[in-house]
Design a protein around this motif. Structure first.
Motif, PDB file in Angstrom:
ATOM      1  N   ASN A 196       2.638  10.539 -15.421  1.00 35.00           N
ATOM      2  CA  ASN A 196       1.993   9.796 -16.503  1.00 35.00           C
ATOM      3  C   ASN A 196       0.930   8.855 -15.944  1.00 35.00           C
ATOM      4  OD1 ASN A 196       1.630   8.978 -19.227  1.00 35.00           O
ATOM      5  ND2 ASN A 196       2.858   7.166 -18.808  1.00 35.00           N
TER       6      ASN A 196
ATOM      7  N   LYS B 282      -6.148  11.139 -18.541  1.00 32.07           N
ATOM      8  CA  LYS B 282      -6.728  12.175 -19.392  1.00 32.07           C
ATOM      9  C   LYS B 282      -6.783  11.709 -20.845  1.00 32.07           C
ATOM     10  CE  LYS B 282      -8.048  15.734 -18.174  1.00 32.07           C
ATOM     11  NZ  LYS B 282      -9.417  16.069 -17.726  1.00 32.07           N
ATOM     12  N   GLN B 283      -5.787  10.944 -21.279  1.00 33.58           N
ATOM     13  CA  GLN B 283      -5.791  10.376 -22.626  1.00 33.58           C
ATOM     14  C   GLN B 283      -6.932   9.363 -22.761  1.00 33.58           C
ATOM     15  OE1 GLN B 283      -2.220   8.248 -23.614  1.00 33.58           O
ATOM     16  NE2 GLN B 283      -2.518   8.556 -25.806  1.00 33.58           N
ATOM     17  N   LEU B 284      -7.146   8.551 -21.737  1.00 30.77           N
ATOM     18  CA  LEU B 284      -8.245   7.589 -21.737  1.00 30.77           C
ATOM     19  C   LEU B 284      -9.587   8.314 -21.773  1.00 30.77           C
ATOM     20  CD1 LEU B 284      -9.222   4.679 -21.568  1.00 30.77           C
ATOM     21  CD2 LEU B 284      -8.955   4.812 -19.098  1.00 30.77           C
ATOM     22  N   GLU B 285      -9.719   9.393 -21.025  1.00 31.26           N
ATOM     23  CA  GLU B 285     -10.940  10.197 -21.046  1.00 31.26           C
ATOM     24  C   GLU B 285     -11.186  10.764 -22.443  1.00 31.26           C
ATOM     25  OE1 GLU B 285     -12.687  14.349 -19.179  1.00 31.26           O
ATOM     26  OE2 GLU B 285     -10.952  13.416 -18.246  1.00 31.26           O
ATOM     27  N   LYS B 286     -10.141  11.265 -23.075  1.00 30.28           N
ATOM     28  CA  LYS B 286     -10.266  11.798 -24.439  1.00 30.28           C
ATOM     29  C   LYS B 286     -10.711  10.703 -25.403  1.00 30.28           C
ATOM     30  CE  LYS B 286      -7.551  13.935 -28.092  1.00 30.28           C
ATOM     31  NZ  LYS B 286      -6.219  14.264 -28.547  1.00 30.28           N
ATOM     32  N   TRP B 287     -10.153   9.508 -25.268  1.00 31.67           N
ATOM     33  CA  TRP B 287     -10.514   8.391 -26.139  1.00 31.67           C
ATOM     34  C   TRP B 287     -11.981   8.000 -25.944  1.00 31.67           C
ATOM     35  CZ3 TRP B 287     -11.982   3.263 -25.266  1.00 31.67           C
ATOM     36  CH2 TRP B 287     -11.977   2.450 -26.399  1.00 31.67           C
TER      37      TRP B 287
ATOM     38  N   TRP C 282      -1.988  11.164 -14.076  1.00 32.02           N
ATOM     39  CA  TRP C 282      -2.719  12.207 -14.784  1.00 32.02           C
ATOM     40  C   TRP C 282      -2.782  11.993 -16.296  1.00 32.02           C
ATOM     41  CZ3 TRP C 282      -6.127  15.613 -13.361  1.00 32.02           C
ATOM     42  CH2 TRP C 282      -6.461  16.649 -14.228  1.00 32.02           C
ATOM     43  N   LEU C 283      -1.639  11.936 -16.963  1.00 29.91           N
ATOM     44  CA  LEU C 283      -1.627  11.963 -18.429  1.00 29.91           C
ATOM     45  C   LEU C 283      -2.332  10.769 -19.063  1.00 29.91           C
ATOM     46  CD1 LEU C 283       2.020  13.213 -18.998  1.00 29.91           C
ATOM     47  CD2 LEU C 283      -0.088  14.547 -19.068  1.00 29.91           C
ATOM     48  N   ARG C 284      -2.059   9.577 -18.568  1.00 27.90           N
ATOM     49  CA  ARG C 284      -2.668   8.371 -19.132  1.00 27.90           C
ATOM     50  C   ARG C 284      -4.184   8.403 -18.958  1.00 27.90           C
ATOM     51  NH1 ARG C 284      -4.100   3.551 -16.759  1.00 27.90           N
ATOM     52  NH2 ARG C 284      -3.233   4.259 -14.794  1.00 27.90           N
TER      53      ARG C 284
ATOM     54  N   GLU D 191     -14.083  10.500 -27.686  1.00 20.87           N
ATOM     55  CA  GLU D 191     -14.032  10.281 -29.137  1.00 20.87           C
ATOM     56  C   GLU D 191     -14.916   9.116 -29.561  1.00 20.87           C
ATOM     57  OE1 GLU D 191      -9.883   9.754 -29.944  1.00 20.87           O
ATOM     58  OE2 GLU D 191      -9.463  11.914 -29.875  1.00 20.87           O
TER      59      GLU D 191
END
Length: 127
Positions: A26, A33-38, A29-31, A41
């Motif tokens: 998390n 990638k979520q920040l990159e997606k945000w 990687w996951l956190r 957006e």
């Protein structure tokens, strides 16, 4: 079915290891990638996150290459010489973009209205 001390210890160790492994995945990687997606957006463009190093591996060769070339004394355009990765990202993504320095995103904003809005929101949230 017999429950032994070793099976209990093994179960606790397995649960502990899986919990720790999930936290690391998390965090690494996951956190991110979520920040990159945000960020995408929100309308920002940038390089995708690469595990642990971000864009640093691309940045260093560009800096070495730019520093190996002599400075043109008759040119006003010094950005490619002193900030080659920034120049590359502006040409690729536009003036407002994000780049990864390791696991940390660096957001570059050049629109004065957006900068004013962000600083006003920052000051309102602090006091």
């Amino acid at each position: 079915m017999e429950v032994t001390v070793s099976s209990i210890v093994t179960s606790i160790a397995s649960v502990t290891f899986l919990t720790w492994a999930w936290k690391v995945v998390n965090w690494v990687w996951l956190r991110l990638k979520q920040l990159e997606k945000w960020l995408r957006e929100q309308g920002f463009k940038g390089n995708p996150y690469k595990l642990l190093f971000g864009g640093t591996k691309e940045m260093i060769p560009m800096m070495k290459e730019a520093r190996s070339k002599p400075i043109d004394p008759y040119s006003d355009d010094i950005v490619p010489q002193f900030l080659p990765f920034h120049h590359h990202c502006v040409n690729l993504h536009g003036k407002d973009y994000f780049q990864w320095l390791g696991p940390t995103p660096r957001l570059t904003i050049t629109d004065p209205k957006l900068i004013k809005d962000l600083t006003m929101k920052l000051f309102k949230s602090q006091g």
